[in-house]
Design a protein around this motif. Structure first.
Motif, PDB file in Angstrom:
ATOM      1  N   UNK A 311      -7.173   6.756   3.862  1.00 43.53           N
ATOM      2  CA  UNK A 311      -6.830   5.192   4.069  1.00 43.53           C
ATOM      3  C   UNK A 311      -5.811   5.641   5.533  1.00 43.53           C
ATOM      4  N   UNK A 312      -5.447   6.512   5.267  1.00 43.81           N
ATOM      5  CA  UNK A 312      -3.841   5.996   6.618  1.00 43.81           C
ATOM      6  C   UNK A 312      -4.858   6.240   8.005  1.00 43.81           C
ATOM      7  N   UNK A 313      -5.794   7.260   7.830  1.00 50.90           N
ATOM      8  CA  UNK A 313      -6.678   7.634   9.203  1.00 50.90           C
ATOM      9  C   UNK A 313      -6.998   6.546   9.593  1.00 50.90           C
ATOM     10  N   UNK A 314      -7.969   5.399   8.629  1.00 54.85           N
ATOM     11  CA  UNK A 314      -8.728   4.033   9.050  1.00 54.85           C
ATOM     12  C   UNK A 314      -7.989   3.163   9.284  1.00 54.85           C
ATOM     13  N   UNK A 315      -6.398   3.512   8.843  1.00 54.85           N
ATOM     14  CA  UNK A 315      -5.526   2.772   9.488  1.00 54.85           C
ATOM     15  C   UNK A 315      -4.209   2.484  10.397  1.00 54.85           C
ATOM     16  N   UNK A 316      -4.794   3.682  11.041  1.00 55.52           N
ATOM     17  CA  UNK A 316      -4.177   4.599  12.354  1.00 55.52           C
ATOM     18  C   UNK A 316      -2.727   4.293  11.841  1.00 55.52           C
ATOM     19  N   UNK A 317      -2.459   4.543  10.040  1.00 58.79           N
ATOM     20  CA  UNK A 317      -0.779   4.022   9.929  1.00 58.79           C
ATOM     21  C   UNK A 317      -0.679   5.775  10.683  1.00 58.79           C
ATOM     22  N   UNK A 318       1.230   5.703  10.444  1.00 57.73           N
ATOM     23  CA  UNK A 318       1.547   7.144  10.712  1.00 57.73           C
ATOM     24  C   UNK A 318       2.381   7.412   9.766  1.00 57.73           C
ATOM     25  N   UNK A 319       2.691   6.213   8.858  1.00 55.71           N
ATOM     26  CA  UNK A 319       3.109   6.753   7.193  1.00 55.71           C
ATOM     27  C   UNK A 319       2.599   5.742   6.406  1.00 55.71           C
ATOM     28  N   UNK A 324      -0.714   0.700   4.007  1.00 56.47           N
ATOM     29  CA  UNK A 324       0.147  -0.338   2.942  1.00 56.47           C
ATOM     30  C   UNK A 324       0.306  -2.225   3.653  1.00 56.47           C
ATOM     31  N   UNK A 325       1.381  -1.632   4.493  1.00 57.98           N
ATOM     32  CA  UNK A 325       1.719  -2.699   5.303  1.00 57.98           C
ATOM     33  C   UNK A 325       0.495  -3.751   5.894  1.00 57.98           C
ATOM     34  N   UNK A 326      -0.300  -2.411   7.000  1.00 58.60           N
ATOM     35  CA  UNK A 326      -1.477  -2.614   7.642  1.00 58.60           C
ATOM     36  C   UNK A 326      -2.836  -3.232   6.575  1.00 58.60           C
ATOM     37  N   UNK A 327      -2.915  -2.650   5.616  1.00 59.96           N
ATOM     38  CA  UNK A 327      -3.898  -3.301   4.396  1.00 59.96           C
ATOM     39  C   UNK A 327      -3.686  -4.187   4.511  1.00 59.96           C
ATOM     40  N   UNK A 328      -2.618  -5.020   3.616  1.00 57.29           N
ATOM     41  CA  UNK A 328      -2.207  -6.494   3.813  1.00 57.29           C
ATOM     42  C   UNK A 328      -2.878  -7.178   4.719  1.00 57.29           C
ATOM     43  N   UNK A 329      -2.253  -7.138   5.427  1.00 54.03           N
ATOM     44  CA  UNK A 329      -3.163  -7.877   6.763  1.00 54.03           C
ATOM     45  C   UNK A 329      -4.329  -7.288   7.266  1.00 54.03           C
ATOM     46  N   UNK A 330      -4.965  -7.247   7.041  1.00 51.49           N
ATOM     47  CA  UNK A 330      -6.545  -6.872   7.000  1.00 51.49           C
ATOM     48  C   UNK A 330      -6.614  -7.722   5.160  1.00 51.49           C
ATOM     49  N   UNK A 331      -6.288  -7.688   5.227  1.00 54.62           N
ATOM     50  CA  UNK A 331      -6.752  -8.679   3.955  1.00 54.62           C
ATOM     51  C   UNK A 331      -7.084  -7.892   2.463  1.00 54.62           C
ATOM     52  N   UNK A 332      -7.033  -6.623   2.409  1.00 52.37           N
ATOM     53  CA  UNK A 332      -7.288  -5.698   2.400  1.00 52.37           C
ATOM     54  C   UNK A 332      -6.712  -5.642   0.940  1.00 52.37           C
ATOM     55  N   UNK A 333      -5.644  -6.691   0.139  1.00 51.08           N
ATOM     56  CA  UNK A 333      -5.209  -6.239  -1.135  1.00 51.08           C
ATOM     57  C   UNK A 333      -4.342  -7.884  -0.724  1.00 51.08           C
TER      58      UNK A 333
END
Length: 333
Positions: A311-319, A324-333
């Protein structure tokens, strides 16, 4: 005692110096964006920027959305370098084998039986029985492919066994610059392992589409040879190897029609998370440790961490919190 160098893995001195510099910097330090800076070794801004691009290309560093360069963990970085060297060595050996004619020489040893057909008549259609024999033919056809490889998968699922067999064959074809087009049935969209393998191939240059219409199973190489199953319902029985130009041309036309009706393979970023992935993303807000998150979801810690890394790789998240924040921005949560 001298410091071990990365030269044996194909890294220049400037590239290694920049990577080590990134490792020494604080994780929270954002002034490690290389473009616009001068390396301590004396390289110019342009040289430093090119070196930074090279680190990303080699898998030693990543860039976030603001362009800041971050080092990949040393163990993973060395793994990337080893893979790069092995790929280069394999390509070199493939080229040497093709130019030497050794495969043709070995094949000639099998052609000692007297021909049963009149002189000059080619084997335009051959029956290949059993999966082992079929895989041997596939390996041979793809080895000699020069321009194009067309493949369909009517089930849409690539098993681990099939992926293990196909990976070296597919990557060998792509390394040679052969155009690879693959049609997958719609179930591929719901199978994470299949999608992971397809994205791996796409990242190497393969063209992949998803069909929501029925597919006919076939493999076509260089528009001169094709494989189709003996029995559509029981493909393990064997296949027909077709070299008759008219039949091969008909199969190519059928493939092109199916290709035109199919959709592009979704990128990893476009794929919505599965239900278990959504639960894991929610747990990143609440669970303070992997062990507690895995326990709450009823899965092993190893499986939990594997999902988090994906999930971190798909979201390109560093932590994880950023994921979790990026997932919320995309409407995944």
């Amino acid at each position: 005692m001298s410091q071990p160098r990365l030269e044996l893995l194909g890294i220049t001195g400037d590239e290694e110096a920049l990577y080590r510099r990134l490792l020494r910097q604080s994780v929270g330090d954002d002034h490690d964006q290389v473009a616009g800076t001068t390396d301590r070794t004396g390289t110019t801004d342009g040289t430093a920027a090119r070196t930074a691009d090279r680190l990303v290309e080699l898998g030693l560093a990543t860039r976030n959305r603001t362009g800041v360069l971050r080092p990949v963990a040393p163990a993973r970085a060395v793994e990337h370098l080893i893979d790069n060297r092995l790929d280069a060595l394999r390509e070199e050996l493939d080229d040497a084998v093709r130019t030497s004619g050794v495969v043709e020489s070995l094949q000639q040893e099998r052609r000692t039986a007297p021909a049963r057909r009149p002189p000059g008549e080619a084997h335009v259609i051959q029956q290949i029985e059993g999966m082992d024999a079929v895989r041997a033919v596939i390996d041979e056809l793809t080895f000699f492919a020069r321009s194009e490889s067309l493949t369909t998968n009517p089930t849409g699922i690539i098993s681990r066994e099939s992926a293990d067999f196909s990976r070296p064959v597919d990557l060998r074809v792509l390394r040679r610059g052969v155009r690879m087009r693959t049609l997958m049935a719609a179930p591929a969209l719901d199978d994470r392992a299949t999608l992971t393998y397809l994205h791996e191939l796409a990242g190497k240059g393969a063209e992949i589409r998803i069909s929501h219409q029925p597919l006919e199973r076939m493999i076509i190489c260089d528009r001169s040879a094709a494989l189709t199953p003996l029995d559509r319902a029981h493909t393990a029985k064997g296949a027909l190897l077709i070299r008759e130009p008219g039949l091969v041309a008909t199969l190519v036309a059928l493939f092109d029609r199916m290709w035109a009706m199919a959709q592009e393979l979704p990128t990893p970023d476009d794929e919505p998370p599965t239900e278990i992935e959504r639960r894991i993303l929610r747990s990143l807000y609440t669970a303070d440790k992997d062990e507690s998150g895995a326990r709450d979801l009823g899965i092993s810690v190893r499986t939990y961490r594997k999902h988090v890394a994906s999930l971190m790789a798909r979201l390109r998240a560093t932590n994880r919190f950023q994921a979790a924040l990026l997932a919320q921005e995309r409407g995944w949560l």
